[in-house]
Design a protein around this motif. Sequence first.
Motif, PDB file in Angstrom:
ATOM      1  N   GLN A 155      52.871 -35.029 -13.432  1.00 43.20           N
ATOM      2  CA  GLN A 155      52.670 -33.592 -13.486  1.00 43.20           C
ATOM      3  C   GLN A 155      54.031 -32.911 -13.542  1.00 43.20           C
ATOM      4  OE1 GLN A 155      49.564 -33.615 -10.085  1.00 43.20           O
ATOM      5  NE2 GLN A 155      49.101 -31.841 -11.337  1.00 43.20           N
ATOM      6  N   ARG A 204      44.444 -36.276 -15.568  1.00 45.27           N
ATOM      7  CA  ARG A 204      45.088 -37.496 -15.105  1.00 45.27           C
ATOM      8  C   ARG A 204      44.563 -38.720 -15.851  1.00 45.27           C
ATOM      9  NH1 ARG A 204      44.618 -36.573  -8.528  1.00 45.27           N
ATOM     10  NH2 ARG A 204      45.335 -34.418  -8.509  1.00 45.27           N
ATOM     11  N   ALA A 232      52.553 -33.835  -3.493  1.00 47.83           N
ATOM     12  CA  ALA A 232      53.361 -34.681  -4.381  1.00 47.83           C
ATOM     13  C   ALA A 232      54.144 -35.674  -3.531  1.00 47.83           C
ATOM     14  CB  ALA A 232      54.313 -33.824  -5.204  1.00 47.83           C
ATOM     15  N   ARG A 248      46.561 -25.993 -10.454  1.00 52.55           N
ATOM     16  CA  ARG A 248      47.911 -26.475 -10.700  1.00 52.55           C
ATOM     17  C   ARG A 248      48.674 -25.409 -11.473  1.00 52.55           C
ATOM     18  NH1 ARG A 248      45.739 -32.057 -13.307  1.00 52.55           N
ATOM     19  NH2 ARG A 248      44.344 -32.623 -11.618  1.00 52.55           N
ATOM     20  N   HIS A 257      50.883 -41.299  -5.834  1.00 57.22           N
ATOM     21  CA  HIS A 257      49.586 -40.637  -6.045  1.00 57.22           C
ATOM     22  C   HIS A 257      49.757 -39.424  -6.941  1.00 57.22           C
ATOM     23  CE1 HIS A 257      45.828 -38.533  -5.262  1.00 57.22           C
ATOM     24  NE2 HIS A 257      46.530 -37.504  -4.851  1.00 57.22           N
ATOM     25  N   ARG A 258      50.789 -38.626  -6.669  1.00 55.31           N
ATOM     26  CA  ARG A 258      51.083 -37.455  -7.496  1.00 55.31           C
ATOM     27  C   ARG A 258      52.584 -37.396  -7.739  1.00 55.31           C
ATOM     28  NH1 ARG A 258      48.336 -32.339  -8.333  1.00 55.31           N
ATOM     29  NH2 ARG A 258      46.931 -32.764  -6.615  1.00 55.31           N
TER      30      ARG A 258
END
Length: 548
Positions: A311, A74, A330, A173, A287-288
Amino acid sequence: MSTTAASDTGATDGRSPDEIRDRYTEIGPITGSLHLDLQGTGDQIIVGIGSRRGVGIRDVRMAMGQALSMSGVRARDVVAIATVDAKQNEEALLELADVLGVPLKLLPADVLAGQQVPNPSPVTERLVGVPSVAEAAVLASEAQLISPKHTYRGVTVAVGRLFAVPRPQEQPRPHASYGPQTGFGPATEARVYDQYDEAYIAEDLGHHGDAEVVPGLVDLAVNVRGAAPDWLQDRLRDAVADLSAYPDPRAATEAIAARHGRPADQVLLTAGGAEAFVLLARALAPHRAVVIHPQFTEPEAALLAAGHDVQRVVLAPPFQIDPALVPDDADLVMVGNPTNPTSVLHRAETLIALSRPGRVLVVDEAFMDAIPGEPETLAGTPDRPAPDVPGLVVVRSLTKTWGLAGLRVGYLLGAPELLRACAATQSLWSVNSLALEAALAVTTPPAAAEAEGYAVRLAGDRDHLVSVLAKVPDVEVQGPAAAPFVLLRAGGPDPVGVHQRLRGAGWAVRRADTFPGLGSGWLRVAVRDRSVSDQFAQALDAAVHPGR
Protein backbone atom coordinates in the motif's frame (compact mmCIF):
# COMPACT_ATOMS: atom_id res chain seq x y z
CA MET A 1 7.75 -7.92 15.82
CA SER A 2 4.75 -8.95 13.75
CA THR A 3 6.68 -8.98 10.49
CA THR A 4 8.08 -12.46 10.93
CA ALA A 5 10.72 -14.20 8.89
CA ALA A 6 9.42 -15.90 5.76
CA SER A 7 10.92 -18.50 3.45
CA ASP A 8 11.61 -17.71 -0.19
CA THR A 9 10.99 -21.05 -1.79
CA GLY A 10 10.50 -21.20 -5.52
CA ALA A 11 6.95 -20.93 -6.77
CA THR A 12 6.95 -24.20 -8.63
CA ASP A 13 8.65 -26.40 -5.98
CA GLY A 14 10.22 -28.47 -8.72
CA ARG A 15 6.97 -29.13 -10.54
CA SER A 16 6.89 -29.04 -14.30
CA PRO A 17 4.79 -26.50 -16.21
CA ASP A 18 2.50 -29.36 -17.28
CA GLU A 19 1.83 -30.30 -13.65
CA ILE A 20 1.03 -26.69 -12.76
CA ARG A 21 -1.15 -26.36 -15.86
CA ASP A 22 -3.18 -29.43 -14.97
CA ARG A 23 -3.86 -28.09 -11.48
CA TYR A 24 -4.50 -24.42 -12.08
CA THR A 25 -5.97 -23.90 -15.55
CA GLU A 26 -9.65 -24.02 -16.37
CA ILE A 27 -11.31 -23.52 -19.74
CA GLY A 28 -14.54 -21.57 -19.82
CA PRO A 29 -16.34 -18.88 -17.87
CA ILE A 30 -15.48 -17.90 -14.33
CA THR A 31 -19.04 -17.55 -13.12
CA GLY A 32 -21.08 -20.23 -11.37
CA SER A 33 -19.22 -22.38 -8.86
CA LEU A 34 -16.79 -19.59 -8.05
CA HIS A 35 -19.59 -17.41 -6.67
CA LEU A 36 -21.09 -20.29 -4.72
CA ASP A 37 -17.81 -21.32 -3.17
CA LEU A 38 -16.60 -17.88 -2.17
CA GLN A 39 -19.63 -15.87 -1.10
CA GLY A 40 -19.26 -13.98 2.14
CA THR A 41 -15.47 -13.89 2.23
CA GLY A 42 -14.99 -10.20 1.34
CA ASP A 43 -13.71 -8.72 -1.92
CA GLN A 44 -13.63 -11.17 -4.81
CA ILE A 45 -11.05 -9.81 -7.23
CA ILE A 46 -10.57 -10.97 -10.80
CA VAL A 47 -7.28 -10.05 -12.46
CA GLY A 48 -7.35 -9.91 -16.24
CA ILE A 49 -3.94 -10.18 -17.91
CA GLY A 50 -2.74 -9.64 -21.44
CA SER A 51 0.97 -10.11 -22.12
CA ARG A 52 3.56 -10.40 -24.81
CA ARG A 53 4.81 -13.90 -25.58
CA GLY A 54 7.54 -15.21 -23.31
CA VAL A 55 7.08 -12.57 -20.63
CA GLY A 56 9.01 -13.17 -17.41
CA ILE A 57 7.40 -13.97 -14.08
CA ARG A 58 9.00 -10.93 -12.41
CA ASP A 59 7.38 -8.55 -14.88
CA VAL A 60 4.00 -10.29 -14.52
CA ARG A 61 4.14 -10.15 -10.73
CA MET A 62 5.30 -6.54 -10.81
CA ALA A 63 2.51 -5.51 -13.17
CA MET A 64 -0.14 -7.26 -11.09
CA GLY A 65 1.21 -5.88 -7.83
CA GLN A 66 1.18 -2.32 -9.16
CA ALA A 67 -2.34 -2.70 -10.56
CA LEU A 68 -3.69 -4.12 -7.29
CA SER A 69 -1.98 -1.41 -5.26
CA MET A 70 -3.39 1.36 -7.45
CA SER A 71 -6.84 -0.22 -7.19
CA GLY A 72 -6.69 -0.31 -3.39
CA VAL A 73 -7.11 -4.08 -3.15
CA ARG A 74 -4.89 -6.90 -1.94
CA ALA A 75 -3.37 -9.97 -3.54
CA ARG A 76 -5.07 -12.14 -0.93
CA ASP A 77 -8.45 -11.07 -2.40
CA VAL A 78 -7.65 -12.39 -5.89
CA VAL A 79 -9.82 -15.43 -6.65
CA ALA A 80 -8.89 -15.97 -10.29
CA ILE A 81 -6.65 -14.80 -13.12
CA ALA A 82 -8.30 -14.52 -16.51
CA THR A 83 -6.77 -14.33 -19.97
CA VAL A 84 -7.26 -15.50 -23.53
CA ASP A 85 -7.03 -19.25 -24.15
CA ALA A 86 -4.06 -18.74 -26.49
CA LYS A 87 -2.02 -18.14 -23.31
CA GLN A 88 -2.53 -21.65 -21.95
CA ASN A 89 1.20 -22.42 -22.30
CA GLU A 90 2.49 -19.09 -20.95
CA GLU A 91 4.67 -20.26 -18.07
CA ALA A 92 4.73 -16.90 -16.26
CA LEU A 93 0.92 -16.87 -16.01
CA LEU A 94 0.89 -20.47 -14.87
CA GLU A 95 3.45 -19.70 -12.20
CA LEU A 96 1.51 -16.64 -11.06
CA ALA A 97 -1.62 -18.75 -10.62
CA ASP A 98 0.46 -21.26 -8.69
CA VAL A 99 1.91 -18.57 -6.42
CA LEU A 100 -1.54 -17.20 -5.62
CA GLY A 101 -3.18 -20.63 -5.46
CA VAL A 102 -6.01 -19.53 -7.77
CA PRO A 103 -7.24 -20.80 -11.14
CA LEU A 104 -5.97 -19.42 -14.42
CA LYS A 105 -9.19 -19.03 -16.43
CA LEU A 106 -8.66 -19.37 -20.18
CA LEU A 107 -11.38 -17.67 -22.22
CA PRO A 108 -11.97 -18.07 -25.97
CA ALA A 109 -10.91 -15.13 -28.11
CA ASP A 110 -14.37 -14.81 -29.66
CA VAL A 111 -15.91 -14.41 -26.20
CA LEU A 112 -13.41 -11.67 -25.35
CA ALA A 113 -13.88 -9.96 -28.70
CA GLY A 114 -17.57 -9.49 -27.91
CA GLN A 115 -16.88 -7.37 -24.83
CA GLN A 116 -17.25 -3.58 -24.95
CA VAL A 117 -14.00 -2.50 -23.27
CA PRO A 118 -13.43 1.09 -22.07
CA ASN A 119 -9.83 1.34 -23.33
CA PRO A 120 -9.46 -0.54 -26.62
CA SER A 121 -6.05 -0.92 -28.21
CA PRO A 122 -5.82 -1.04 -32.02
CA VAL A 123 -2.51 -2.88 -31.75
CA THR A 124 -3.94 -5.61 -29.51
CA GLU A 125 -7.00 -5.94 -31.71
CA ARG A 126 -4.82 -6.34 -34.79
CA LEU A 127 -2.55 -8.94 -33.17
CA VAL A 128 -5.02 -10.91 -31.06
CA GLY A 129 -8.43 -9.99 -32.46
CA VAL A 130 -9.45 -8.62 -29.05
CA PRO A 131 -9.49 -4.87 -28.28
CA SER A 132 -8.10 -5.43 -24.77
CA VAL A 133 -7.41 -8.91 -23.43
CA ALA A 134 -7.06 -7.74 -19.83
CA GLU A 135 -10.25 -5.67 -19.67
CA ALA A 136 -12.27 -8.10 -21.76
CA ALA A 137 -11.22 -11.03 -19.55
CA VAL A 138 -12.52 -9.18 -16.48
CA LEU A 139 -15.80 -8.23 -18.15
CA ALA A 140 -16.32 -11.72 -19.59
CA SER A 141 -16.04 -12.98 -16.02
CA GLU A 142 -19.08 -10.87 -15.09
CA ALA A 143 -16.88 -8.68 -12.92
CA GLN A 144 -16.89 -4.89 -12.73
CA LEU A 145 -13.73 -3.00 -13.63
CA ILE A 146 -12.61 -0.91 -10.65
CA SER A 147 -9.63 0.97 -12.12
CA PRO A 148 -7.99 1.75 -15.48
CA LYS A 149 -5.94 -1.01 -17.01
CA HIS A 150 -2.27 -0.84 -16.13
CA THR A 151 0.68 -1.66 -18.40
CA TYR A 152 4.19 -2.59 -17.32
CA ARG A 153 6.90 -3.90 -19.67
CA GLY A 154 4.64 -5.77 -22.03
CA VAL A 155 2.11 -6.90 -19.41
CA THR A 156 -1.34 -5.29 -19.19
CA VAL A 157 -3.45 -5.88 -16.10
CA ALA A 158 -7.09 -5.00 -15.43
CA VAL A 159 -8.64 -5.41 -11.99
CA GLY A 160 -12.31 -6.23 -11.45
CA ARG A 161 -14.56 -7.08 -8.53
CA LEU A 162 -17.13 -9.84 -8.57
CA PHE A 163 -18.78 -8.53 -5.44
CA ALA A 164 -17.71 -6.93 -2.17
CA VAL A 165 -18.71 -7.67 1.37
CA PRO A 166 -17.39 -5.01 3.82
CA ARG A 167 -14.89 -6.35 6.27
CA PRO A 168 -15.63 -5.70 9.94
CA GLN A 169 -13.74 -2.69 11.26
CA GLU A 170 -12.07 -2.11 7.88
CA GLN A 171 -11.04 1.55 7.72
CA PRO A 172 -10.93 3.62 4.54
CA ARG A 173 -7.52 3.95 2.97
CA PRO A 174 -6.96 7.66 2.32
CA HIS A 175 -3.75 6.95 0.42
CA ALA A 176 -5.49 4.67 -2.07
CA SER A 177 -6.98 7.57 -4.03
CA TYR A 178 -5.23 7.85 -7.38
CA GLY A 179 -5.86 9.53 -10.66
CA PRO A 180 -6.16 12.95 -12.25
CA GLN A 181 -8.36 14.38 -9.50
CA THR A 182 -5.38 14.53 -7.11
CA GLY A 183 -3.03 16.16 -9.59
CA PHE A 184 -0.25 13.78 -8.58
CA GLY A 185 -1.70 10.34 -9.23
CA PRO A 186 0.25 7.94 -11.45
CA ALA A 187 -0.82 7.72 -15.05
CA THR A 188 -1.13 4.27 -16.54
CA GLU A 189 -1.14 4.93 -20.26
CA ALA A 190 1.74 3.44 -22.25
CA ARG A 191 3.80 5.92 -24.22
CA VAL A 192 6.48 5.06 -26.76
CA TYR A 193 9.77 6.95 -26.71
CA ASP A 194 11.87 6.64 -29.85
CA GLN A 195 15.14 6.23 -27.98
CA TYR A 196 13.83 3.10 -26.28
CA ASP A 197 12.81 0.02 -28.21
CA GLU A 198 9.83 -0.65 -25.98
CA ALA A 199 6.85 1.12 -24.48
CA TYR A 200 7.20 2.50 -20.98
CA ILE A 201 4.23 3.35 -18.85
CA ALA A 202 4.36 6.66 -17.05
CA GLU A 203 4.85 4.79 -13.80
CA ASP A 204 7.63 2.22 -14.15
CA LEU A 205 9.22 0.76 -11.02
CA GLY A 206 11.98 -0.81 -13.10
CA HIS A 207 13.15 2.39 -14.80
CA HIS A 208 16.35 3.95 -13.45
CA GLY A 209 18.57 6.83 -14.43
CA ASP A 210 21.18 4.68 -16.13
CA ALA A 211 18.62 3.83 -18.82
CA GLU A 212 18.65 7.50 -19.86
CA VAL A 213 22.38 7.63 -20.52
CA VAL A 214 23.73 6.91 -24.00
CA PRO A 215 27.06 7.95 -25.56
CA GLY A 216 27.07 11.56 -26.66
CA LEU A 217 24.70 12.87 -23.99
CA VAL A 218 25.78 14.90 -20.98
CA ASP A 219 24.83 12.74 -18.01
CA LEU A 220 22.60 14.53 -15.52
CA ALA A 221 20.48 11.40 -15.00
CA VAL A 222 22.67 9.30 -12.68
CA ASN A 223 23.23 10.51 -9.11
CA VAL A 224 26.70 9.04 -8.72
CA ARG A 225 30.07 10.77 -8.47
CA GLY A 226 31.69 10.74 -11.87
CA ALA A 227 34.69 8.58 -10.90
CA ALA A 228 36.26 7.16 -7.78
CA PRO A 229 39.24 9.19 -6.52
CA ASP A 230 42.64 8.10 -7.83
CA TRP A 231 43.84 6.76 -4.47
CA LEU A 232 40.79 4.52 -4.19
CA GLN A 233 41.20 3.24 -7.74
CA ASP A 234 44.86 2.43 -6.97
CA ARG A 235 43.89 0.51 -3.84
CA LEU A 236 41.31 -1.52 -5.75
CA ARG A 237 43.86 -2.33 -8.47
CA ASP A 238 46.26 -3.60 -5.83
CA ALA A 239 43.51 -5.76 -4.34
CA VAL A 240 43.03 -7.61 -7.64
CA ALA A 241 46.10 -9.72 -6.75
CA ASP A 242 44.10 -11.35 -3.93
CA LEU A 243 41.05 -12.40 -5.95
CA SER A 244 41.92 -16.09 -5.69
CA ALA A 245 40.67 -16.06 -2.09
CA TYR A 246 36.98 -16.20 -1.17
CA PRO A 247 35.58 -12.93 0.19
CA ASP A 248 35.75 -12.55 3.98
CA PRO A 249 33.41 -9.75 5.17
CA ARG A 250 34.53 -9.66 8.81
CA ALA A 251 37.08 -6.84 8.63
CA ALA A 252 34.81 -4.64 6.49
CA THR A 253 31.88 -5.35 8.79
CA GLU A 254 33.92 -4.27 11.81
CA ALA A 255 34.99 -1.10 10.00
CA ILE A 256 31.42 -0.18 9.09
CA ALA A 257 30.29 -0.90 12.65
CA ALA A 258 32.98 1.41 14.02
CA ARG A 259 31.95 4.10 11.52
CA HIS A 260 28.48 4.12 13.09
CA GLY A 261 29.39 3.39 16.69
CA ARG A 262 27.62 0.03 16.65
CA PRO A 263 28.50 -3.59 17.45
CA ALA A 264 29.33 -5.70 14.40
CA ASP A 265 26.22 -7.86 14.72
CA GLN A 266 24.12 -4.81 13.81
CA VAL A 267 25.75 -4.60 10.35
CA LEU A 268 25.04 -6.70 7.25
CA LEU A 269 27.03 -5.92 4.11
CA THR A 270 25.07 -6.12 0.86
CA ALA A 271 25.68 -5.86 -2.87
CA GLY A 272 24.48 -2.26 -2.93
CA GLY A 273 21.32 -0.83 -1.45
CA ALA A 274 19.16 -2.64 -4.01
CA GLU A 275 20.11 -6.04 -2.59
CA ALA A 276 19.30 -4.78 0.90
CA PHE A 277 15.68 -4.22 -0.15
CA VAL A 278 15.49 -7.66 -1.73
CA LEU A 279 16.78 -9.29 1.44
CA LEU A 280 14.25 -7.43 3.59
CA ALA A 281 11.42 -8.42 1.25
CA ARG A 282 12.49 -12.06 1.48
CA ALA A 283 13.02 -12.10 5.23
CA LEU A 284 9.84 -10.31 6.32
CA ALA A 285 6.22 -11.38 6.10
CA PRO A 286 4.31 -8.13 6.63
CA HIS A 287 0.55 -8.00 7.08
CA ARG A 288 0.39 -4.43 5.79
CA ALA A 289 3.47 -3.06 4.01
CA VAL A 290 3.45 0.66 3.27
CA VAL A 291 5.83 2.52 0.98
CA ILE A 292 5.92 6.32 1.13
CA HIS A 293 6.11 7.84 -2.36
CA PRO A 294 7.51 9.47 -4.38
CA GLN A 295 10.73 7.64 -3.59
CA PHE A 296 13.27 5.18 -4.96
CA THR A 297 11.22 2.44 -6.60
CA GLU A 298 13.28 -0.63 -5.67
CA PRO A 299 11.77 -1.05 -2.17
CA GLU A 300 8.29 -1.50 -3.62
CA ALA A 301 9.61 -3.52 -6.55
CA ALA A 302 11.34 -5.92 -4.16
CA LEU A 303 8.21 -6.33 -2.05
CA LEU A 304 6.03 -7.00 -5.09
CA ALA A 305 8.52 -9.46 -6.55
CA ALA A 306 8.51 -11.33 -3.22
CA GLY A 307 4.72 -11.65 -3.42
CA HIS A 308 3.78 -9.08 -0.76
CA ASP A 309 0.83 -6.70 -0.91
CA VAL A 310 1.95 -3.07 -0.97
CA GLN A 311 0.00 0.00 0.00
CA ARG A 312 1.16 3.51 -0.76
CA VAL A 313 1.21 6.83 0.99
CA VAL A 314 1.63 9.30 -1.88
CA LEU A 315 2.84 12.75 -0.83
CA ALA A 316 2.05 15.94 -2.71
CA PRO A 317 4.51 18.84 -3.01
CA PRO A 318 6.40 19.91 -0.97
CA PHE A 319 6.61 16.16 -0.18
CA GLN A 320 6.73 16.46 3.61
CA ILE A 321 5.79 13.42 5.67
CA ASP A 322 2.80 13.42 7.98
CA PRO A 323 3.07 10.30 10.17
CA ALA A 324 -0.72 10.32 10.55
CA LEU A 325 -1.06 9.31 6.88
CA VAL A 326 0.43 5.88 7.61
CA PRO A 327 -2.16 3.33 8.79
CA ASP A 328 -1.64 2.42 12.43
CA ASP A 329 -1.69 -1.31 11.64
CA ALA A 330 1.12 -1.06 9.07
CA ASP A 331 3.84 -3.40 10.30
CA LEU A 332 6.38 -2.45 7.61
CA VAL A 333 7.02 1.13 6.47
CA MET A 334 9.66 2.15 3.93
CA VAL A 335 10.85 5.71 3.35
CA GLY A 336 13.90 7.46 1.90
CA ASN A 337 15.95 10.18 3.62
CA PRO A 338 17.01 12.25 1.81
CA THR A 339 14.36 11.06 -0.58
CA ASN A 340 15.01 10.19 -4.20
CA PRO A 341 13.78 11.92 -6.39
CA THR A 342 12.38 14.80 -4.29
CA SER A 343 15.73 15.72 -2.62
CA VAL A 344 13.80 16.32 0.62
CA LEU A 345 15.69 15.77 3.87
CA HIS A 346 13.19 14.76 6.56
CA ARG A 347 13.75 15.55 10.21
CA ALA A 348 14.93 12.59 12.25
CA GLU A 349 12.14 13.28 14.74
CA THR A 350 9.54 12.96 11.99
CA LEU A 351 10.86 9.57 10.94
CA ILE A 352 11.08 8.33 14.51
CA ALA A 353 7.42 9.29 14.88
CA LEU A 354 6.66 6.66 12.23
CA SER A 355 7.81 3.87 14.56
CA ARG A 356 5.29 1.68 16.38
CA PRO A 357 5.50 -1.46 18.52
CA GLY A 358 5.66 -4.42 16.18
CA ARG A 359 6.52 -2.30 13.14
CA VAL A 360 9.69 -2.51 11.05
CA LEU A 361 10.67 0.99 9.88
CA VAL A 362 13.11 0.95 6.95
CA VAL A 363 14.87 4.25 6.24
CA ASP A 364 16.90 4.43 3.03
CA GLU A 365 19.90 6.71 3.67
CA ALA A 366 21.69 5.99 0.39
CA PHE A 367 22.47 9.71 -0.09
CA MET A 368 22.93 10.72 3.55
CA ASP A 369 26.74 10.81 3.28
CA ALA A 370 26.37 13.52 0.60
CA ILE A 371 24.94 15.92 3.20
CA PRO A 372 27.50 17.84 5.29
CA GLY A 373 27.47 16.56 8.85
CA GLU A 374 24.65 14.08 8.18
CA PRO A 375 22.41 16.04 10.58
CA GLU A 376 19.29 13.85 10.30
CA THR A 377 20.89 10.42 10.11
CA LEU A 378 19.44 7.55 12.13
CA ALA A 379 22.46 5.35 11.42
CA GLY A 380 24.57 6.75 14.24
CA THR A 381 28.16 7.92 14.48
CA PRO A 382 30.80 7.38 17.19
CA ASP A 383 29.93 10.84 18.54
CA ARG A 384 26.15 10.55 18.07
CA PRO A 385 24.85 7.06 18.83
CA ALA A 386 21.87 5.85 16.84
CA PRO A 387 18.54 6.50 18.56
CA ASP A 388 16.95 3.58 20.35
CA VAL A 389 14.03 2.94 17.98
CA PRO A 390 12.70 -0.64 18.07
CA GLY A 391 12.24 -2.06 14.59
CA LEU A 392 14.42 0.58 12.90
CA VAL A 393 16.46 -0.59 9.92
CA VAL A 394 18.73 1.81 8.03
CA VAL A 395 19.93 1.13 4.48
CA ARG A 396 23.21 2.75 3.46
CA SER A 397 25.24 2.83 0.25
CA LEU A 398 28.91 3.48 -0.45
CA THR A 399 28.46 3.75 -4.20
CA LYS A 400 27.16 7.32 -4.59
CA THR A 401 29.77 9.51 -2.92
CA TRP A 402 32.67 7.28 -3.98
CA GLY A 403 31.71 6.63 -7.62
CA LEU A 404 31.39 2.86 -7.15
CA ALA A 405 27.99 2.04 -8.62
CA GLY A 406 29.51 -0.73 -10.73
CA LEU A 407 31.11 -2.37 -7.70
CA ARG A 408 27.87 -2.73 -5.68
CA VAL A 409 28.54 -2.17 -1.99
CA GLY A 410 26.09 -1.14 0.71
CA TYR A 411 24.85 -2.36 4.06
CA LEU A 412 21.96 -2.76 6.48
CA LEU A 413 22.01 -1.47 10.05
CA GLY A 414 19.51 -2.94 12.48
CA ALA A 415 18.66 -5.46 15.15
CA PRO A 416 20.86 -8.59 15.03
CA GLU A 417 17.92 -11.00 14.80
CA LEU A 418 16.46 -9.21 11.80
CA LEU A 419 19.82 -9.03 10.06
CA ARG A 420 20.34 -12.75 10.64
CA ALA A 421 16.99 -13.40 8.94
CA CYS A 422 18.12 -11.25 5.99
CA ALA A 423 21.51 -12.98 5.83
CA ALA A 424 19.78 -16.36 5.68
CA THR A 425 18.24 -15.37 2.33
CA GLN A 426 21.44 -13.84 0.91
CA SER A 427 23.50 -15.58 -1.75
CA LEU A 428 26.83 -16.95 -0.61
CA TRP A 429 29.67 -14.45 -1.03
CA SER A 430 27.19 -11.84 -2.26
CA VAL A 431 29.63 -9.00 -1.57
CA ASN A 432 32.81 -9.51 -3.57
CA SER A 433 36.38 -8.96 -2.42
CA LEU A 434 36.86 -5.65 -4.21
CA ALA A 435 33.67 -4.29 -2.68
CA LEU A 436 34.91 -5.35 0.75
CA GLU A 437 38.25 -3.64 0.10
CA ALA A 438 36.39 -0.49 -0.90
CA ALA A 439 34.37 -0.60 2.33
CA LEU A 440 37.59 -0.81 4.33
CA ALA A 441 39.17 2.03 2.35
CA VAL A 442 36.35 4.58 2.63
CA THR A 443 35.76 4.13 6.37
CA THR A 444 39.17 5.39 7.47
CA PRO A 445 39.38 8.83 9.15
CA PRO A 446 41.12 10.44 6.13
CA ALA A 447 38.43 9.05 3.81
CA ALA A 448 35.69 10.32 6.12
CA ALA A 449 37.25 13.79 6.04
CA GLU A 450 37.43 13.65 2.24
CA ALA A 451 33.77 12.62 2.03
CA GLU A 452 32.78 15.54 4.22
CA GLY A 453 34.71 17.94 2.01
CA TYR A 454 33.03 16.47 -1.06
CA ALA A 455 29.61 16.93 0.56
CA VAL A 456 30.36 20.59 1.31
CA ARG A 457 31.45 21.28 -2.28
CA LEU A 458 28.41 19.40 -3.58
CA ALA A 459 26.08 21.53 -1.46
CA GLY A 460 27.54 24.70 -3.00
CA ASP A 461 27.19 23.30 -6.52
CA ARG A 462 23.60 22.26 -5.78
CA ASP A 463 22.71 25.72 -4.53
CA HIS A 464 24.12 27.16 -7.74
CA LEU A 465 22.08 24.71 -9.84
CA VAL A 466 18.90 25.62 -7.99
CA SER A 467 19.58 29.33 -8.45
CA VAL A 468 20.08 29.11 -12.23
CA LEU A 469 17.11 26.79 -12.71
CA ALA A 470 14.91 29.18 -10.72
CA LYS A 471 15.54 31.81 -13.41
CA VAL A 472 14.09 29.63 -16.19
CA PRO A 473 10.49 30.73 -16.89
CA ASP A 474 7.78 28.09 -16.43
CA VAL A 475 10.07 25.82 -14.40
CA GLU A 476 9.23 25.04 -10.78
CA VAL A 477 12.16 23.78 -8.70
CA GLN A 478 11.16 21.78 -5.64
CA GLY A 479 12.92 22.78 -2.47
CA PRO A 480 14.65 23.01 -0.25
CA ALA A 481 16.87 20.44 -1.95
CA ALA A 482 19.37 18.51 0.17
CA ALA A 483 20.66 15.65 -2.01
CA PRO A 484 23.03 15.49 -5.02
CA PHE A 485 20.05 16.09 -7.32
CA VAL A 486 17.05 18.37 -7.63
CA LEU A 487 13.47 17.73 -8.72
CA LEU A 488 11.77 20.16 -11.05
CA ARG A 489 8.50 20.41 -12.92
CA ALA A 490 8.52 21.93 -16.38
CA GLY A 491 5.54 23.87 -17.66
CA GLY A 492 5.34 25.77 -20.90
CA PRO A 493 3.33 24.87 -24.00
CA ASP A 494 4.41 21.20 -24.11
CA PRO A 495 5.77 19.87 -20.77
CA VAL A 496 5.51 16.25 -21.93
CA GLY A 497 8.02 16.88 -24.70
CA VAL A 498 10.67 18.63 -22.59
CA HIS A 499 12.49 15.40 -21.75
CA GLN A 500 12.73 14.40 -25.39
CA ARG A 501 13.84 17.85 -26.55
CA LEU A 502 16.60 17.86 -23.93
CA ARG A 503 17.81 14.53 -25.29
CA GLY A 504 17.80 15.96 -28.76
CA ALA A 505 19.94 18.82 -27.50
CA GLY A 506 22.46 16.43 -25.95
CA TRP A 507 21.29 16.25 -22.31
CA ALA A 508 20.30 13.11 -20.38
CA VAL A 509 18.09 13.85 -17.39
CA ARG A 510 16.00 11.43 -15.36
CA ARG A 511 12.34 11.24 -16.31
CA ALA A 512 10.54 11.56 -13.00
CA ASP A 513 7.06 10.69 -14.25
CA THR A 514 8.00 7.04 -13.73
CA PHE A 515 7.96 7.58 -9.95
CA PRO A 516 4.61 6.87 -8.26
CA GLY A 517 2.95 10.16 -7.45
CA LEU A 518 4.58 12.23 -10.20
CA GLY A 519 3.40 12.93 -13.71
CA SER A 520 4.24 14.65 -16.98
CA GLY A 521 6.85 17.37 -16.88
CA TRP A 522 8.65 16.16 -13.75
CA LEU A 523 12.42 15.75 -14.15
CA ARG A 524 15.26 14.86 -11.79
CA VAL A 525 18.57 16.58 -12.48
CA ALA A 526 21.90 15.53 -10.96
CA VAL A 527 24.24 18.14 -9.53
CA ARG A 528 27.38 18.70 -11.58
CA ASP A 529 29.95 21.51 -11.64
CA ARG A 530 28.73 25.06 -12.06
CA SER A 531 29.68 25.53 -15.68
CA VAL A 532 27.67 22.44 -16.64
CA SER A 533 24.70 23.74 -14.63
CA ASP A 534 24.84 27.08 -16.44
CA GLN A 535 24.80 25.36 -19.82
CA PHE A 536 22.00 23.06 -18.77
CA ALA A 537 19.81 25.95 -17.62
CA GLN A 538 20.07 27.44 -21.10
CA ALA A 539 19.21 24.09 -22.70
CA LEU A 540 16.24 23.66 -20.36
CA ASP A 541 14.93 27.11 -21.24
CA ALA A 542 15.07 26.19 -24.93
CA ALA A 543 13.36 22.83 -24.29
CA VAL A 544 10.55 24.39 -22.25
CA HIS A 545 10.00 27.17 -24.79
CA PRO A 546 10.65 25.57 -28.21
CA GLY A 547 10.77 27.98 -31.10
CA ARG A 548 11.09 31.05 -28.91
